[in-house]
Design an enzyme around this catalytic site. Structure first.
Site, PDB file in Angstrom:
ATOM      1  N   LYS A  92      24.201  19.835  77.003  1.00 16.22           N
ATOM      2  CA  LYS A  92      23.232  20.204  78.024  1.00 16.22           C
ATOM      3  C   LYS A  92      23.812  19.736  79.359  1.00 16.22           C
ATOM      4  O   LYS A  92      24.778  18.981  79.388  1.00 16.22           O
ATOM      5  CB  LYS A  92      21.882  19.536  77.771  1.00 16.22           C
ATOM      6  CG  LYS A  92      21.169  20.007  76.495  1.00 16.22           C
ATOM      7  CD  LYS A  92      19.868  19.250  76.292  1.00 16.22           C
ATOM      8  CE  LYS A  92      19.095  19.802  75.092  1.00 16.22           C
ATOM      9  NZ  LYS A  92      17.838  19.033  74.847  1.00 16.22           N
TER      10      LYS A  92
ATOM     11  N   GLU B  40      21.997  16.670  87.041  1.00 12.49           N
ATOM     12  CA  GLU B  40      20.788  16.542  87.849  1.00 12.49           C
ATOM     13  C   GLU B  40      19.695  15.682  87.236  1.00 12.49           C
ATOM     14  O   GLU B  40      18.862  15.133  87.957  1.00 12.49           O
ATOM     15  CB  GLU B  40      20.263  17.943  88.183  1.00 12.49           C
ATOM     16  CG  GLU B  40      21.158  18.589  89.232  1.00 12.49           C
ATOM     17  CD  GLU B  40      21.089  20.093  89.282  1.00 12.49           C
ATOM     18  OE1 GLU B  40      20.463  20.601  90.205  1.00 12.49           O
ATOM     19  OE2 GLU B  40      21.684  20.759  88.406  1.00 12.49           O
TER      20      GLU B  40
END
Lengths: 688, 337
Positions: free
Chosen positions: A650, A654
């Site tokens: 993934k 952020e």
């Protein structure tokens, strides 16, 4: 048979590190040092709205060394570009700091000195820059950024809120924030006949190609952008901005290599910012903490010359289970520069508000805020009604609580002091979407030589040079030294930009796909070249894919001065397969630090009378200093999400910033008993 | 940046002579502020006279137990000087509270006192500023003024040529003001001594002038007179982040206690005014009185009764009050220990 150790998962140190510390990794402005370059300086409007009534570059033109002064009267005409990029194309002024002319000179010093000699007269009106939830001109955009729906409503939210035994109804505000990567935006441009050659600081050369080819009427073959090393970006280098177009114009007019580097001050008006937000959160719950209603209404701004609708409340659509739920987004169109993306656009401000409201609800319920979150864990995506590809928020909260020492916490606020310090702890959850974008990669194999892996990926400081090499080595079943990686060039196979935490999930599978085509094939003496590709598949529709995380923070507040310190933070993440624990840790650490900075420091202040960002340098726009960052404990849970992509990874760029500001704000309340609902939590707010 | 000549002189007198003949020239010390301002177009000297190696870079003894600090002593060296740390702890603390390690290595003692305000209207040549462009007005009174002056400012409205709400950014100057230091100056007319009380000025009707120095006057040294009870002194700086930020409020204080009575006290405030602010009202209120929290609070409130805050910097009044009270309590606790 040889056994090759896997490279993925190994803590490989940054491959580009030695060149960077030795100054051998050229950044955009360091290319073409031998060229007889010209230098471009920008004349900016001090007026935020109005019209240029007269402009005279003759004073600047007369300065020895000045080669050209370009204004809206005589600058090259651009093709069809979006309004915010129509630089020097008309007399209209739409924000303070808008370029109204450029000076092109033999040296940067002469160019900058001549800026003050361009005479500009304006017809101007009072700027409209104040965001408020009471404005009568707020409007609903057609869509939010990244294609999200503007609003979402499920059930009778108002009735559910009215009936809820326990509820909170609170408003949070986040300020204008600006990306401040260390490397200022820089462009070097030269026309080789009808071919445009550029060296540029960006988040993916291919991101720039459509705009620049359209603006200057050239084909993709006539444009070559090189960007191997980029000194940070955070979103501010994702898209084409006006400075790139100005440098290309200067190169065209002078026929020479043109160099343009923005000043730090100019970065506050020319490369975007994070919109301020006003967020009303209403939560309804049963006495046991079960949520019955969630309402998240967002007001934010965009500019006169662009519609940028940040997806602030979209994380609220999936975080917690509740039968009645609503999210809305409304925009005010103000006389400000165009906003842009800034690390976790949407999630960073939105989850600050949701996770602060959850803390307030826990207090209203008299409940452990960790337990409140565990109580409302949804089995499926609560709005899309599809299964999770993987969701391990519970593991993050549980392991984070363990590492931080949450057990036994006295949940009462304002009851702990050490000397003059008030001490408290806070928690918040995090989430960030997992996505992938179309990308291609090429591998050239020649017997006896390393594989050459080419992809127009981008390393903006994330570690992509290293992690892509690891992925390629494993896919090719060779050690890393048998892979030569090429990235950051528009002539390499087209790939998505570095943004939205999509790099590894997009580029990695493309490299793997190419490598698989080489597998079991004999490479002829003359070599063999294969191309692979990857892109979003059915998983985007059939599954809900997100990274999750949990933040814990300790906060101390000086009761005499209002100063806030964060001696320790813990972040635990569920972010799929971690390709490289060393570079991953840096990503989480950087994100958490940026969240701390958001919580305590960052605010760009608009002068409401003159319309400009008044604190436009690093002396006055504060970013957390080293001394502000205490012990940062980082961990991740074992998770491999192969339902989403073959790497099982993934994005991790952020999620570190998401929720960390809320954990700090919640700890501030726990320390002091006072809620500060408008970031940043600066010392003055203690004296309200 | 305007083109400039770079000059070096053989001695301080030569430097003074060079600048006397250059009305738009400037002295260059560490350059940590001046060079920034030149790059911004705020300072536009046509000649830089480098004085970095001309004045003393030594800290020397004065007969009364005080110290003479050469103007070229780097901030970092001064902060590390054992005599400074032992006799005048507030001075070392003030220096270490300022800027960054790199800047402190480069910045000089003389130059530190002559820093310009960091008001963002002063540092932006496209904005009005009476200090930078006399008569252009003041952007800060109606704009960003969260960290601006609440004492001794001139506010006649944004259009007035007198209006200025800027603060002086130096931490060192606040400590020196509390210590009644004297600045030794060499000018075209010879040497003179300027008390710290007279060096920096309030904006009055001429915000363009930060100090009372005439063009071409060169700071050669700073004399800190002996003050035995300054061994118990503190500099407390309140700022937006843990390092590398200008003071929202700072307090430089030394106190001489006779049992629980204040025999004498020195207090200066930073971040509050166009000049380091000597808190004489508070000092007078405290002298001869009890060293109690109530007395400290009453003195602080008396001093700050003169404050005229703007909408966004009113917090400075309670912040300065509580910071001053706490600093005096810490000194008195230290004295009793």
């Amino acid at each position: 048979m040889t056994t090759i150790e896997r490279s993925v998962g190994a803590g490989v140190r940054r491959l580009d590190g030695p060149d960077k510390v030795r100054g051998r990794a050229p950044y955009a402005y360091e290319h073409e040092l031998d060229a007889q370059a010209v230098f471009v300086a920008i004349v900016q409007s001090p007026v935020a709205r109005g019209r240029i009534t007269a402009i005279d570059g003759s004073g600047a033109q007369a300065v020895p060394g000045v080669l050209a002064v370009l204004t809206h009267v005589d600058a090259p005409r651009l093709g069809e570009v979006v309004e915010e990029l129509r630089v020097l194309q008309s007399d209209a002024v739409q924000y303070a700091g808008q370029p109204v002319a450029v000076v092109v000179a033999e040296t940067s010093e002469v160019a900058r000195d001549a800026v003050g000699r361009v005479r500009v007269e304006y017809e101007s009106g009072d700027p409209d820059v104040v965001l408020s939830a009471d404005r009568d001109d707020l409007y609903a955009p057609e869509k939010l950024m990244a294609g999200f729906e503007t609003d979402s409503v499920i059930g009778d939210v108002d009735a559910a809120l009215a009936e809820a035994p326990v509820s909170v109804d609170v408003v949070y505000e986040t300020p204008n924030q600006h990306n401040n990567p260390i490397e200022m935006h820089a462009t070097v441009a030269r026309w080789d006949g009808d071919v445009l050659r550029m060296w540029d600081a960006n988040q993916g050369p291919h991101n720039l190609v459509p705009v620049i080819t359209e603006a200057f009427g050239i084909t993709e073959d006539q444009l070559h952008i090189t960007s191997p090393y980029v000194g940070g970006a955070f979103g501010s280098k994702a898209f084409t901005h006006v400075h790139q177009l100005l440098a290309i114009m200067a190169a065209k007019v002078t026929g020479r290599t043109a160099k343009l580097e923005l000043t730090r001050q100019q970065m506050f008006s020319l490369v975007g910012h994070r919109t301020p937000t006003i967020q009303r959160l209403r939560l309804g719950a049963r006495p046991d903490g079960t949520l019955t209603a969630i309402s998240h209404e967002v007001v934010e701004h965009t500019s006169q010359n662009a519609e940028f609708a940040e997806q602030t409340a979209t994380a609220t659509r999936l975080m917690y289970a509740a039968p009645a739920r609503r999210t809305t987004h409304r925009l005010a169109r103000l006389d400000v520069p165009a906003p842009t993306i800034m690390r976790a656009p949407g999630e960073a401000p939105g989850m600050y508000a949701l996770e602060s409201a959850m803390d307030e609800l826990a207090a209203a319920l008299g409940m452990d805020p960790v337990q409140l979150r565990l109580r409302n864990e949804p089995d499926r995506d609560p709005e899309r009604d599809v299964p999770w590809s993987t969701r391990n928020l519970v593991a993050c909260l549980t392991e984070g609580a363990e590492r931080f020492g949450w057990a036994g916490r006295d949940h009462r606020p304002g009851v702990r002091e050490e000397g003059r310090w008030l001490v408290g702890t806070g928690v918040a959850a995090a989430t960030y979407p997992t996505r992938r974008r179309p990308s291609q990669a090429r591998i050239e194999a020649v017997p006896g030589k390393p594989f050459v892996v080419s992809i127009d990926a981008s390393d903006i400081g994330t570690g992509a040079w290293t992690t892509l090499t690891q992925i390629a080595a494993d896919a090719l079943r060779v050690p890393m030294d048998q892979v030569v990686l090429r990235i950051g060039d528009s002539r390499l196979p087209k790939a998505s930009g570095a943004g939205g935490s999509t790099g590894i999930t997009s580029w990695g599978p493309a490299v793997v796909d190419a490598a698989e085509q080489l597998r079991d094939r004999d490479v002829p003496a003359g070599g063999l070249t294969v191309t692979g590709s990857s892109g979003p598949g059915d998983e985007a529709e059939q599954l809900s894919s997100h990274a999750f995380g949990a933040h814990f923070a300790e906060v101390r507040v000086d009761r005499d001065t209002g100063e806030v310190r964060v001696p320790r933070m813990t972040g635990v993440f569920a972010a799929g397969r971690i390709i490289n624990p060393v570079t991953a840790r840096s990503q989480f650490l950087g994100g958490m630090t940026m969240g701390l900075s958001m919580a305590l420091h960052e605010e760009a202040v608009l002068d409401t009378r003159r319309g400009h960002y008044a604190n436009h340098d690093l002396a006055e726009y504060h970013i957390a200093a080293n001394a502000d960052v205490g012990e940062v404990d980082i961990a991740w849970v074992d998770e491999v999400d192969e339902a989403h992509n073959p790497l099982g990874a993934k994005g991790i760029g952020e999620i570190g910033i998401v929720g960390s500001a809320a954990a700090i704000g919640n700890a501030y309340w726990h320390a002091t008993g006072r809620r500060v609902r408008d970031l940043p939590i600066t010392p003055d707010k203690w004296f309200r | 940046m305007r083109e400039f000549r770079y000059e070096k002189a053989a001695d301080p007198a030569g430097a003074v002579a060079l600048l006397a003949g250059a009305p738009e020239g400037a002295y260059l010390g560490g350059g940590t502020n001046l060079v920034d301002l030149m790059r911004l177009g705020v300072a536009t000297p046509d000649v830089l006279v480098d004085v970095r190696t001309l004045t003393s870079d030594l800290v020397e003894e004065l007969p009364d137990g005080g110290l003479r600090i050469g103007a070229a002593v780097p901030n970092a060296d001064l902060a590390a000087d054992l005599r400074v740390r032992q006799r005048f702890p507030l001075l070392a603390q003030a220096l270490l509270a300022g800027a960054s390690g790199q800047l402190r290595n480069r910045a000089t003692t003389g130059g530190n006192l002559l820093q310009r305000t960091r008001c963002t209207y002063f540092t932006d040549v496209t904005q009005p500023c009476n200090k930078r462009a006399p008569g252009s007005g003041c952007g800060a009174v109606t704009g960003l003024h969260r960290n601006h002056a609440v004492l001794g400012a001139t506010d006649e409205g944004p259009g007035s040529p007198h209006t200025c709400v800027a603060t002086h950014p130096s931490d060192l100057a606040v400590a020196l003001r509390a210590l009644d230091a004297e600045v030794r100056v060499l000018g075209p007319g010879g040497e003179r001594t300027v008390p710290m009380a007279d060096l920096h000025r309030l904006p009055g009707e001429d915000p363009s002038r930060d100090t009372t120095l005439a063009h071409g006057e060169l700071i050669t040294a700073i004399d800190v007179p002996g003050l035995p009870w300054a061994v118990r002194s503190r500099y407390r700086k309140v700022r937006d982040r843990a390092s590398y930020a200008f003071a929202l409020v700072s307090v430089a204080a030394a106190m001489d206690l006779d049992g629980s009575t204040v025999r004498d006290v020195r207090i200066a405030l930073g971040g509050m005014a166009h000049a380091p602010w000597r808190a004489t009202v508070a000092e007078d209120a405290l002298r001869g009185g009890p060293a109690t929290e109530e007395a400290f609070a009453a003195a602080a409130e008396a001093e700050l009764a003169a404050a005229r805050p703007l909408p966004d910097n009113a917090f400075k009044v309670p912040m300065a009050t509580s910071t001053l009270v706490r600093t005096l309590l810490q000194i008195s606790a230290e004295a009793r220990a």
